[in-house]
Structures are given as C-alpha cells and as structure tokens.
Write an enzyme that holds these catalytic residues in place. Structure first.
Site, PDB file in Angstrom:
ATOM      1  N   GLU A   1      -1.253   2.729  -7.361  1.00 34.93           N
ATOM      2  CA  GLU A   1       0.173   2.470  -7.612  1.00 34.93           C
ATOM      3  C   GLU A   1       0.442   2.176  -9.080  1.00 34.93           C
ATOM      4  O   GLU A   1       1.545   2.395  -9.575  1.00 34.93           O
ATOM      5  CB  GLU A   1       0.665   1.297  -6.756  1.00 34.93           C
ATOM      6  CG  GLU A   1       1.075   1.709  -5.361  1.00 34.93           C
ATOM      7  CD  GLU A   1       1.891   0.658  -4.618  1.00 34.93           C
ATOM      8  OE1 GLU A   1       2.351   0.969  -3.515  1.00 34.93           O
ATOM      9  OE2 GLU A   1       2.065  -0.479  -5.109  1.00 34.93           O
TER      10      GLU A   1
ATOM     11  N   HIS B   1     -23.993   9.722   4.251  1.00 33.42           N
ATOM     12  CA  HIS B   1     -24.233  10.695   5.313  1.00 33.42           C
ATOM     13  C   HIS B   1     -22.990  11.511   5.626  1.00 33.42           C
ATOM     14  O   HIS B   1     -22.906  12.155   6.667  1.00 33.42           O
ATOM     15  CB  HIS B   1     -24.759   9.979   6.562  1.00 33.42           C
ATOM     16  CG  HIS B   1     -26.077   9.301   6.314  1.00 33.42           C
ATOM     17  ND1 HIS B   1     -27.283   9.816   6.726  1.00 33.42           N
ATOM     18  CD2 HIS B   1     -26.369   8.162   5.633  1.00 33.42           C
ATOM     19  CE1 HIS B   1     -28.258   9.018   6.332  1.00 33.42           C
ATOM     20  NE2 HIS B   1     -27.731   8.003   5.661  1.00 33.42           N
TER      21      HIS B   1
ATOM     22  N   LYS C   1      10.691   6.648   1.925  1.00 36.51           N
ATOM     23  CA  LYS C   1      11.605   5.697   2.580  1.00 36.51           C
ATOM     24  C   LYS C   1      12.998   6.308   2.700  1.00 36.51           C
ATOM     25  O   LYS C   1      13.626   6.234   3.756  1.00 36.51           O
ATOM     26  CB  LYS C   1      11.698   4.404   1.763  1.00 36.51           C
ATOM     27  CG  LYS C   1      10.459   3.551   1.788  1.00 36.51           C
ATOM     28  CD  LYS C   1      10.716   2.235   1.080  1.00 36.51           C
ATOM     29  CE  LYS C   1       9.424   1.516   0.778  1.00 36.51           C
ATOM     30  NZ  LYS C   1       9.579   0.390  -0.115  1.00 36.51           N
TER      31      LYS C   1
HETATM   32  O1  PA5 Z   1       2.619  -3.428  -4.580  1.00 37.96           O
HETATM   33  C1  PA5 Z   1       3.731  -3.312  -4.093  1.00 37.96           C
HETATM   34  O2  PA5 Z   1       4.756  -3.669  -4.697  1.00 37.96           O
HETATM   35  C2  PA5 Z   1       3.923  -2.742  -2.711  1.00 37.96           C
HETATM   36  O3  PA5 Z   1       2.730  -2.289  -2.173  1.00 37.96           O
HETATM   37  C3  PA5 Z   1       4.477  -3.804  -1.795  1.00 37.96           C
HETATM   38  O4  PA5 Z   1       3.598  -4.881  -1.744  1.00 37.96           O
HETATM   39  C4  PA5 Z   1       4.715  -3.250  -0.387  1.00 37.96           C
HETATM   40  O5  PA5 Z   1       5.557  -2.126  -0.459  1.00 37.96           O
HETATM   41  C5  PA5 Z   1       5.359  -4.295   0.493  1.00 37.96           C
HETATM   42  O6  PA5 Z   1       6.577  -4.745  -0.050  1.00 37.96           O
HETATM   43  P1  PA5 Z   1       7.232  -6.088   0.419  1.00 37.96           P
HETATM   44  O7  PA5 Z   1       6.315  -7.204   0.117  1.00 37.96           O
HETATM   45  O8  PA5 Z   1       8.520  -6.172  -0.345  1.00 37.96           O
HETATM   46  O9  PA5 Z   1       7.475  -5.974   1.906  1.00 37.96           O
END
Ligand code: PA5
Length: 432
Positions: free
Chosen positions: A285, A306, A420
């Site tokens: 990310e 393996h 989303k």
């Molecule tokens: O790193 C991030 O920002 C995302 O992976 C969030 O943690 C994930 O989308 C969950 O979001 P939230 O904590 O708002 O539910």
C-alpha cells in the site's frame, strides 16, 4: 541497541560498493524528508515518534481494559480489516509458541472477509465459548467490519442479553467522527482512539494492536520498548552501515532499478506467516502507486520450497529475497533415534529441529544466490515481544525512506477506493 542485524553479504554479487555509495545521498535525503516532516503525506507521520511518546497512563488504560476483557473471555473476537487487524495477527501468531504472561484469551478474527461460510464456522465456535469483542475501524465506516460487527453484536446480545453484551464490547476508532464512534457513544462502549496522523498500516503500536495483543496475554510494554530502541537507532544512526533500516531501503531500491521487481519475504519460522501478511500490506500500500513499486510477496519455508521454491530457483530472474533468520526457537524437539533406521534418518538423530531447519535455511540461501536471487538477510536472535517491536519499527521506518526514495507518497492509498466505488454502485448504496 537493536537486536536486528542486516546481512548484505549475499547481495554483493548483485550490487557493487560503488552503487551503494551512489545511492547514499538519495537515502539520506529521504530520511531527512521523513524526519523534517516536509515530504508528501506529512499529515500521517504520527507513527514516527509514537513509541517514544507512548505514556504510562495510556499503557495502563490499555492493559486494564485488555485484562478486563481477557478475564471474562475464552475468546476475543477482533473485528477489523487491513491495518486494523494485520498487525495484531502478525504479533499474536508470531508469539503463539510463548506462554502468555497475564490473563489471556484466544484471538479470532472477523471483518476481514465477507464470506458467509467463515461466519457460520465462527458463530458455531462463539455459541460454545465465552467471548468479548474488540471492533476496530479508523474511519468507522468500512463495509467489511461494519457488517461483521452487526452480525456479531446480534449474536452477543442474543447470547448474553443487551446489558452484559454491552460490557463485552470495546471500540477503537476516530476520536470524533464515523458511524462506529457514534454507535459507541450511544451504547456507552469503552472507546480507544486511533490518532488522526497515524494511517492504518502504521497503527499496530497504537491501541489498534496493543489492546488485542494485551488481551492475548502478551507483554505490550516489551513490544513498545523494542520499538523505542529501534526508533532511536533509526533516527540517530547516520550511515547506511550503522543503520539497518537505511541500508535495507537502499538495497531494495538498487535492486528494483536493476529489474528485480518482486521482493519475497521469507522465513523458516511458521509463526511469522502473518508477520509477512502485515509486511505485504505495509509495503504494497505504501509503494505500489503511480505505476511504480516493488511487488511484495511472501513465502513460508520449508513449506513453500515444495511449491514456489521451483520458481524462485529457476523462473524469471526478477525476484529478490529478504530472508528473516531466527537463531533460536521458543520450543524444541529433537529427531528421535530409531534403531531400525528404515527411513535412514539416524544421521540426524538427536539433532534439534532448529538445527535441521537452520541448515535448510543455509542451503536455501546458497542455492538461491547461486540461482541468481539476491538475498538480504535479516538476523534476529529469537521471536519475543521486544524483538517484534524492533522489527515492526524497522520495517515501518525503512518503508517510509524507501517510498520517498522511489518518489511516491508512502502514506496514501488511492488505489484502495476503486473497488469500493464499484461495489457500492452494484449494491445500490445511496449516492453511488
Ligand atoms: O492501511 C490502511 O489505511 C487500510 O488498510 C485500512 O487499515 C483498512 O482499509 C481499514 O480501514 P478502517 O480502519 O478505516 O476500517
């Protein structure tokens, strides 16, 4: 002083000392950008000084709540997705071979999937066990954990009645906004705050990770003190040779520029599988954007030797490896002696599994390097809370420096929104 050692001996076949010298300036500038707070995404730098700013009052509140929940529960359900659950799972699974220090509950996860088959299994377990819930969402509006919370809250209230159920729920979310914050206020659930300036994937050392890890009975003071030691080392040590996070950032950028576009995090410790999942989210990310970025992948050895071991050894040469090398195990077995020796294993009779496993590691490293895979070694003495705290901060700091060196904003995740929007449109959510 950190207990983590970066070993780049096996990389010297692929990267010259002159190339390392040439990238020094870029790495130093990236570190300066991070620590001066002048880089892209600088409103999400709360994690940088988080360990040293974690106070005793906050830790006491977290530990008290963790103990309260653990004492009344066989199981704690941690509801969250992405950065709101991966850090907890990484630490809890890594420490599973160690005895919890305090009151402890088993941790199970929800809100990281929308598969009804998973919830059917989970509910069967929750029918039989005393449990409580920690629901975690920074935005307080993420669909997957919101659905899971509806399902599990309904189950909890049916099982215990509303008053007792309300006493078995803790919420971790934004201080002021989001549906989860509103629900928690209305129901009077205990609330912990995710700081505005800490993004999800950098949040494991906030209450997001500390409360559930404490509920599992592990020593969160040691986790934080490990991170503090690494914070000092990352901030103070100037040269790449003294500062493993800087060297790691340098080597992976150099390899990427040479066409090694996939990094596999590997380990011979089964308990680190979810540490790798946390690492994948952190790097994927943070760096995978603007048409750039190393693809982070992970393998658990010797299991995956393996299967994908074949590709790593012999497939397209675009893979480099970061191998976590753990010197000691928390538990031990030896290979039993067997007089008949039909399986021919007596040559390692009485040898510990750690000895055998570590030799598998050495053999694998040698084979991979010979096969054209640069291998960065990350040496740690054993898996405990202190070392995990160091590893978490090490990878976070290196990720930020590496991302700035790559030329991206390591703290946003615009790509996560695409699915989303489509999902909401397909589901008929108002406004989509
Ligand atoms: O790193 C991030 O920002 C995302 O992976 C969030 O943690 C994930 O989308 C969950 O979001 P939230 O904590 O708002 O539910």
């Amino acid at each position: 002083m950190g207990k983590i050692k970066l070993n780049i001996e096996s990389v010297t076949k692929f990267i010259t000392a002159a190339e390392i010298d040439a990238i020094r300036g870029e790495i130093e500038s990236a570190k300066e950008l991070l620590l001066s707070g002048k880089g892209a995404g600088n409103d999400f730098l709360g994690w940088v000084n988080l360990p040293s700013e974690t106070g005793a009052d906050f830790m006491k509140r977290v530990k008290d709540e963790a103990e309260r929940l653990a004492k009344m529960s066989q199981t704690i359900v941690v509801i969250g997705i992405g950065g709101s659950y991966l850090g907890t799972r990484a630490v809890v699974e890594a420490l599973a071979s160690r005895e919890p220090k305090g009151p402890s509950a088993s941790i199970v996860y929800a809100g990281h999937t929308m598969d009804p088959d998973y919830y059917a299994q989970l509910m069967k377990r929750l029918d039989k066990e005393d449990y409580s819930v920690i629901v975690i969402s920074k935005s307080g509006t993420t669909t997957e954990p919101a659905i899971a919370f509806r399902l599990i809250r309904q189950h909890l209230e049916k099982k215990y009645g509303k008053e007792i159920a309300n006493n078995r729920i803790a919420v971790i979310t934004d201080a002021q906004k989001g549906a989860l914050h509103t629900i928690a206020g209305a129901e009077g659930y205990p609330q912990f705050v995710i700081p505005d300036n800490v993004g999800g994937r950098f949040s494991v050392l906030t209450s997001v990770g500390l409360l559930p890890i404490g509920g599992a009975g592990y020593d969160i003071d040691k986790l934080v003190s490990g991170a503090q030691a690494m914070q000092r080392e990352c901030a103070e040590k100037k040269s790449l040779e003294e500062n493993p996070a800087l060297m790691y950032a340098a080597i992976r950028n150099l390899l990427y520029r040479k066409g090694y576009k996939v990094e596999i995090l590997t380990s011979f410790k089964y308990g680190l599988r979810y540490f790798s999942e946390w690492w994948k989210q952190l790097y994927g990310e943070s760096e995978g954007k603007d048409g750039k970025g190393i693809l982070p992948y992970s393998l658990s050895f010797t299991t995956d030797l393996h299967s994908l071991g074949q590709y790593v050894q012999d497939g397209e040469r675009m893979v480099f490896e970061t191998m976590i090398e753990v010197a000691q195990s928390n538990q031990e077995f030896s290979v039993p002696n067997d007089e008949a020796n039909i399986d021919g294993l007596n040559y390692i009779a009485e040898r510990t599994l750690t000895y055998v496993n570590n030799n598998a590691l050495k053999g694998t490293r040698e084979a991979h390097v010979a096969g054209g895979v640069p291998v960065i070694g990350l040496e740690i003495p054993q898996i405990d809370e202190e070392v995990l705290g160091q590893m978490i901060y090490f990878f976070e700091f290196a990720c930020a420096v590496s991302g700035y060196t790559l030329g991206v904003n390591p703290f946003n995740q615009p790509g996560v929104e695409a699915y989303k929007t489509n999902m909401f449109r397909l589901l008929g959510k108002p406004g989509f």
